[in-house]
Design a protein around this motif. Structure first.
Motif, PDB file in Angstrom:
ATOM      1  N   ASN A  73     -23.593  48.002 -19.669  1.00  0.00           N
ATOM      2  CA  ASN A  73     -22.941  49.237 -19.257  1.00  0.00           C
ATOM      3  C   ASN A  73     -23.406  50.401 -20.130  1.00  0.00           C
ATOM      4  O   ASN A  73     -22.609  51.068 -20.774  1.00  0.00           O
ATOM      5  N   GLU A  74     -24.698  50.619 -20.136  1.00  0.00           N
ATOM      6  CA  GLU A  74     -25.312  51.729 -20.864  1.00  0.00           C
ATOM      7  C   GLU A  74     -26.102  52.571 -19.866  1.00  0.00           C
ATOM      8  O   GLU A  74     -26.533  52.068 -18.827  1.00  0.00           O
ATOM      9  N   PRO A  75     -26.323  53.839 -20.167  1.00  0.00           N
ATOM     10  CA  PRO A  75     -27.053  54.704 -19.220  1.00  0.00           C
ATOM     11  C   PRO A  75     -28.445  54.169 -18.868  1.00  0.00           C
ATOM     12  O   PRO A  75     -28.867  54.272 -17.718  1.00  0.00           O
ATOM     13  N   ARG A  76     -29.151  53.605 -19.819  1.00  0.00           N
ATOM     14  CA  ARG A  76     -30.508  53.116 -19.511  1.00  0.00           C
ATOM     15  C   ARG A  76     -30.489  51.919 -18.565  1.00  0.00           C
ATOM     16  O   ARG A  76     -31.454  51.675 -17.853  1.00  0.00           O
ATOM     17  N   HIS A  77     -29.389  51.163 -18.540  1.00  0.00           N
ATOM     18  CA  HIS A  77     -29.287  50.029 -17.619  1.00  0.00           C
ATOM     19  C   HIS A  77     -28.835  50.449 -16.225  1.00  0.00           C
ATOM     20  O   HIS A  77     -28.920  49.670 -15.285  1.00  0.00           O
ATOM     21  N   HIS A  78     -28.353  51.683 -16.105  1.00  0.00           N
ATOM     22  CA  HIS A  78     -27.943  52.213 -14.803  1.00  0.00           C
ATOM     23  C   HIS A  78     -29.041  53.063 -14.164  1.00  0.00           C
ATOM     24  O   HIS A  78     -28.843  53.591 -13.074  1.00  0.00           O
ATOM     25  N   ALA A  79     -30.170  53.199 -14.833  1.00  0.00           N
ATOM     26  CA  ALA A  79     -31.278  54.000 -14.291  1.00  0.00           C
ATOM     27  C   ALA A  79     -32.001  53.216 -13.197  1.00  0.00           C
ATOM     28  O   ALA A  79     -32.313  52.034 -13.360  1.00  0.00           O
ATOM     29  N   ARG A  80     -32.252  53.902 -12.081  1.00  0.00           N
ATOM     30  CA  ARG A  80     -32.947  53.259 -10.956  1.00  0.00           C
ATOM     31  C   ARG A  80     -34.453  53.357 -11.144  1.00  0.00           C
ATOM     32  O   ARG A  80     -34.972  54.433 -11.419  1.00  0.00           O
ATOM     33  N   PRO A  81     -35.154  52.234 -10.955  1.00  0.00           N
ATOM     34  CA  PRO A  81     -36.619  52.330 -10.980  1.00  0.00           C
ATOM     35  C   PRO A  81     -37.079  53.097  -9.743  1.00  0.00           C
ATOM     36  O   PRO A  81     -36.578  52.876  -8.647  1.00  0.00           O
ATOM     37  N   PHE A 146     -37.648  46.017  -8.517  1.00  0.00           N
ATOM     38  CA  PHE A 146     -38.382  47.269  -8.321  1.00  0.00           C
ATOM     39  C   PHE A 146     -38.514  47.648  -6.851  1.00  0.00           C
ATOM     40  O   PHE A 146     -38.393  48.822  -6.508  1.00  0.00           O
ATOM     41  N   HIS A 147     -38.749  46.692  -5.962  1.00  0.00           N
ATOM     42  CA  HIS A 147     -38.931  47.023  -4.551  1.00  0.00           C
ATOM     43  C   HIS A 147     -37.615  47.319  -3.839  1.00  0.00           C
ATOM     44  O   HIS A 147     -37.604  48.008  -2.820  1.00  0.00           O
ATOM     45  N   GLU A 148     -36.512  46.793  -4.365  1.00  0.00           N
ATOM     46  CA  GLU A 148     -35.206  47.104  -3.786  1.00  0.00           C
ATOM     47  C   GLU A 148     -34.492  48.195  -4.572  1.00  0.00           C
ATOM     48  O   GLU A 148     -33.350  48.520  -4.261  1.00  0.00           O
ATOM     49  N   ALA A 149     -35.136  48.734  -5.608  1.00  0.00           N
ATOM     50  CA  ALA A 149     -34.595  49.807  -6.455  1.00  0.00           C
ATOM     51  C   ALA A 149     -33.217  49.439  -7.003  1.00  0.00           C
ATOM     52  O   ALA A 149     -32.261  50.198  -6.901  1.00  0.00           O
ATOM     53  N   LEU A 150     -33.125  48.240  -7.583  1.00  0.00           N
ATOM     54  CA  LEU A 150     -31.881  47.780  -8.187  1.00  0.00           C
ATOM     55  C   LEU A 150     -31.876  48.142  -9.662  1.00  0.00           C
ATOM     56  O   LEU A 150     -32.877  47.971 -10.353  1.00  0.00           O
ATOM     57  N   THR A 151     -30.752  48.637 -10.139  1.00  0.00           N
ATOM     58  CA  THR A 151     -30.640  48.888 -11.574  1.00  0.00           C
ATOM     59  C   THR A 151     -30.463  47.544 -12.272  1.00  0.00           C
ATOM     60  O   THR A 151     -30.100  46.538 -11.644  1.00  0.00           O
ATOM     61  N   LEU A 152     -30.718  47.547 -13.562  1.00  0.00           N
ATOM     62  CA  LEU A 152     -30.547  46.318 -14.334  1.00  0.00           C
ATOM     63  C   LEU A 152     -29.074  45.892 -14.333  1.00  0.00           C
ATOM     64  O   LEU A 152     -28.765  44.701 -14.285  1.00  0.00           O
ATOM     65  N   TYR A 153     -28.176  46.850 -14.344  1.00  0.00           N
ATOM     66  CA  TYR A 153     -26.743  46.537 -14.287  1.00  0.00           C
ATOM     67  C   TYR A 153     -26.397  45.858 -12.967  1.00  0.00           C
ATOM     68  O   TYR A 153     -25.658  44.867 -12.941  1.00  0.00           O
TER      69      TYR A 153
END
Length: 179
Positions: A73-81, A146-153
């Motif tokens: 639950n950090e901003p970098r884990h909520h970033a979309r590729p 990456f192809h589904e644009a899922l965030t790490l979270y």
């Protein structure tokens, strides 16, 4: 001293054991000893027949729970590729065709994408995610992200929802956590 009666579950001679139990005066060298008869009488054959199978895939042999979700639950884990999103969901469709082949009603790519993005899922939907994450390889997981644009979270949350316990998936998630 009599020879030991070989206990082989697949080839037990029950007639000989019954004969020995009903005629103890007729002992031959291939008859079981008293200890072996007691062991056979107390043996629960259902545990041996229905014993849990060892997993074929090595990462299931020693299940590992994924890292706790609050660590993502950090901003970098909520970033979309960005840049690689596939609006036709070809990566997800190929994974579903590979890992749900033979299922009578396989899920569609849109249904699985909805499950991957859902904050909670129903117990009826959990086996779909479990089947996907139990079969996916680490390279396919990265391609899916990456192809589904899922965030790490979202990816970590979906793995938590699926209740899949795989060492290699947990390693991928742990490499993004601070050490």
């Amino acid at each position: 001293m009599t020879n030991s009666f070989p206990i082989k579950l697949s080839g037990l001679d029950w007639r000989e054991i019954d004969h020995y139990c009903s005629h103890p005066d007729q002992i031959n060298t291939h008859s079981p000893t008293d200890e072996e008869i007691i062991a056979l009488q107390t043996l629960d054959l259902r545990k041996l027949v229905d014993s849990p199978r060892r997993p074929a895939y090595g990462d299931f042999a020693y299940p590992v729970a994924p890292p706790p979700l609050h660590l993502f639950n950090e901003p970098r884990h909520h970033a979309r590729p960005g840049g690689l999103y596939d609006s036709r969901h070809l990566t997800l469709r190929s994974l579903l065709a590979r890992y749900f082949a033979g299922h009578p009603h396989p899920p569609t790519a849109k249904q699985v994408r909805r499950l991957l993005l859902a904050p909670t899922i129903s117990p009826l939907d959990q086996p779909v995610l479990y089947q996907l994450f139990a079969s996916i390889t680490p390279a396919e997981l990265r391609a899916l992200q990456f192809h589904e644009a899922l965030t790490l979270y979202e990816l970590a949350r979906a793995i938590h929802h699926s209740e899949t316990r795989r060492r290699d998936l947990c390693r991928i998630l742990q490499q993004f956590l601070p050490s």
